[in-house]
Design an enzyme around this catalytic site. Structure first.
Site, PDB file in Angstrom:
ATOM      1  N   ASP A   1      -3.472   2.499  -5.546  1.00 60.85           N
ATOM      2  CA  ASP A   1      -2.251   2.510  -4.738  1.00 60.85           C
ATOM      3  C   ASP A   1      -2.124   1.290  -3.837  1.00 60.85           C
ATOM      4  O   ASP A   1      -1.362   1.310  -2.874  1.00 60.85           O
ATOM      5  CB  ASP A   1      -2.218   3.777  -3.882  1.00 60.85           C
ATOM      6  CG  ASP A   1      -3.336   3.812  -2.859  1.00 60.85           C
ATOM      7  OD1 ASP A   1      -4.405   3.234  -3.123  1.00 60.85           O
ATOM      8  OD2 ASP A   1      -3.142   4.414  -1.804  1.00 60.85           O
ATOM      9  N   GLU A   2      -2.829   0.233  -4.135  1.00 61.16           N
ATOM     10  CA  GLU A   2      -2.884  -0.864  -3.177  1.00 61.16           C
ATOM     11  C   GLU A   2      -3.164  -2.184  -3.888  1.00 61.16           C
ATOM     12  O   GLU A   2      -3.954  -2.235  -4.829  1.00 61.16           O
ATOM     13  CB  GLU A   2      -4.000  -0.499  -2.186  1.00 61.16           C
ATOM     14  CG  GLU A   2      -4.450  -1.525  -1.266  1.00 61.16           C
ATOM     15  CD  GLU A   2      -5.665  -1.043  -0.477  1.00 61.16           C
ATOM     16  OE1 GLU A   2      -6.252  -1.871   0.202  1.00 61.16           O
ATOM     17  OE2 GLU A   2      -6.041   0.149  -0.554  1.00 61.16           O
TER      18      GLU A   2
ATOM     19  N   ASP B   1       0.847  -1.190   0.000  1.00 62.01           N
ATOM     20  CA  ASP B   1       0.000   0.000   0.000  1.00 62.01           C
ATOM     21  C   ASP B   1       0.887   1.247   0.000  1.00 62.01           C
ATOM     22  O   ASP B   1       1.684   1.459   0.923  1.00 62.01           O
ATOM     23  CB  ASP B   1      -0.890  -0.051   1.257  1.00 62.01           C
ATOM     24  CG  ASP B   1      -1.967   1.019   1.229  1.00 62.01           C
ATOM     25  OD1 ASP B   1      -2.007   1.817   0.266  1.00 62.01           O
ATOM     26  OD2 ASP B   1      -2.764   1.052   2.180  1.00 62.01           O
TER      27      ASP B   1
HETATM   28 MG   LIG Z   1      -2.413   3.965   0.288  1.00 64.29          MG
END
Ligand SMILES: [Mg+2]
Length: 386
Positions: free
Chosen positions: A103-104, A9
């Protein structure tokens, strides 16, 4: 052999990209938001969070709390580019990669230690590469399943790596508040507290039957999770066979009733196509793009595979409640069915009487739709017939 799952993350992603593009923002309170009218905060740097600024907060309120914050209007195409580059790095370390949002993502490292060494050192290499090549910090949680890996990456922030050894999952989660579990929102948390369930450890000691009788099938899942049990696989997007439909709105929507209406249509359509192609689904996924462009997916694995409108609608409705907790308006809603199975599989596990009734109903509905068009049968009609 226990699995080895990474949850990766990127830290304060939007802010971090803004800082790569403009290093003068480093170390200062930064808010990413269109900053107009009734817009909300899409992201806030740790420096701004110290003043109480949070994601999804109205921009006007954030500005009152931290007037000195620097405001970036947001650059979605840059975020997408950095996201693509991030996943390109991860692809190198395992073919089993499941992006969750920009983002993960999850990565199944179980088979990859022979090539890249033990999990902790491989994670350190990935973290360094992301820093060197993209200028971004990534936090990494490592565990025997997705649930615990995600909690671990959360706890390792910022820029940390945390590995929970196989067999230690339940002990790791035991002292945590129950709100940490996926799907336990503020309301459920209050309900549980009233029953004396404050920590994940307390929940783990309750019987599955008790949890199920109070909270339904979701209660049984929570009880499993509290014991550190989560068999859900890392599902690579491209290879996963799925059937889905989504809808982008002309105007962002936040009204629960309206969104449910859309969901009902999407669920009916997905179920119709599952039946048409001879599939049942085990996992229902809700995709939500919010007004701030962030993309979230929530998924729910069902007790039994299904191709019925009602089941898919019920599951996605629960996921919508979860999505609405962010209190942001929504610009895109989608439902997809994953983990598809041939519909003849597992028939024997179902209550055959109920199965036959629902099957007859849907076969009749599908016949009408083929003859008079998809619109000829609506979901509400199905409820009345039941
Ligand atoms: Mg994040």
């Amino acid at each position: 052999m226990p699995r080895c799952i990474f949850h990766l993350d990127l830290d304060v992603f939007f802010v971090a990209v803004e800082r790569v593009l403009d290093p003068s923002l480093v170390g200062k309170p930064v808010i990413v938001s269109p900053g107009t009218g009734r817009s909300v905060v899409a992201a806030a740097s740790y420096e701004a969070r110290r003043f109480g600024v949070r994601s999804a907060m109205p921009f006007a309120q954030a500005q009152r709390l931290c007037p000195q914050a620097l405001v970036c209007p947001g650059n979605f195409s840059a975020y997408q580019k950095y996201s693509r580059d991030f996943f390109k790095i991860l692809e190198h370390y395992s073919p089993d990669l499941e992006p969750v949002s920009l983002d993960e993502g999850y990565l199944d490292f179980t088979q990859c230690a022979a090539l890249f060494g033990p999990p902790l050192s491989a994670a350190a290499v990935i973290q360094q590469r992301v820093k060197d090549e993209l200028g971004l910090d990534v936090s990494i949680g490592i565990a025997a399943n997705k649930l615990v890996a995600k909690i671990a990456s959360d706890m390792s922030k910022p820029a940390g790596i945390l590995r929970i050894l196989p067999g230690r999952d339940a002990a790791f989660m035991a002292p945590m508040p129950i709100g940490r579990l996926l799907g336990v929102g503020p309301k459920t948390e209050t309900d549980m507290k009233q029953l004396g369930i404050k920590t994940i450890g307390t929940l783990a000691r309750l019987s599955r039957a008790d949890m199920e009788s109070v909270f339904g099938s979701q209660g049984a899942s929570w009880q499993n999770w509290a014991r550190g049990i989560d068999p859900s696989p890392v599902l690579p997007r491209e290879r996963a066979k799925s059937i889905g439909r989504e809808e982008t709105f002309l105007i962002d929507r936040i009204d629960r009733k309206e969104l449910r209406g859309v969901l009902q249509e999407l669920a009916s359509d997905v179920a119709y196509r599952l039946r048409g192609q001879g599939f049942k689904t085990r996992t229902v996924c809700l995709k939500v793009r919010y007004a701030d462009f962030s993309l979230h997916t929530h998924s729910r694995t069902l007790a039994e595979p299904t191709h019925w409108d009602r089941d898919i609608f019920t599951a996605s409705q629960e996921l919508l409640e979860k999505a609405l907790e962010r209190r942001l308006s929504i610009r895109l809603l989608g439902i997809s069915a994953h983990n598809l199975a041939d519909e003849r599989v597992q028939l024997d596990l179902l209550d055959s009487g109920q199965h036959e009734r629902l099957d007859r109903l849907h076969t009749a509905a599908d016949r009408l739709r083929k003859r008079y068009g998809y619109e000829s049968v609506a979901w509400a009609g199905l409820i009345r017939k039941k």
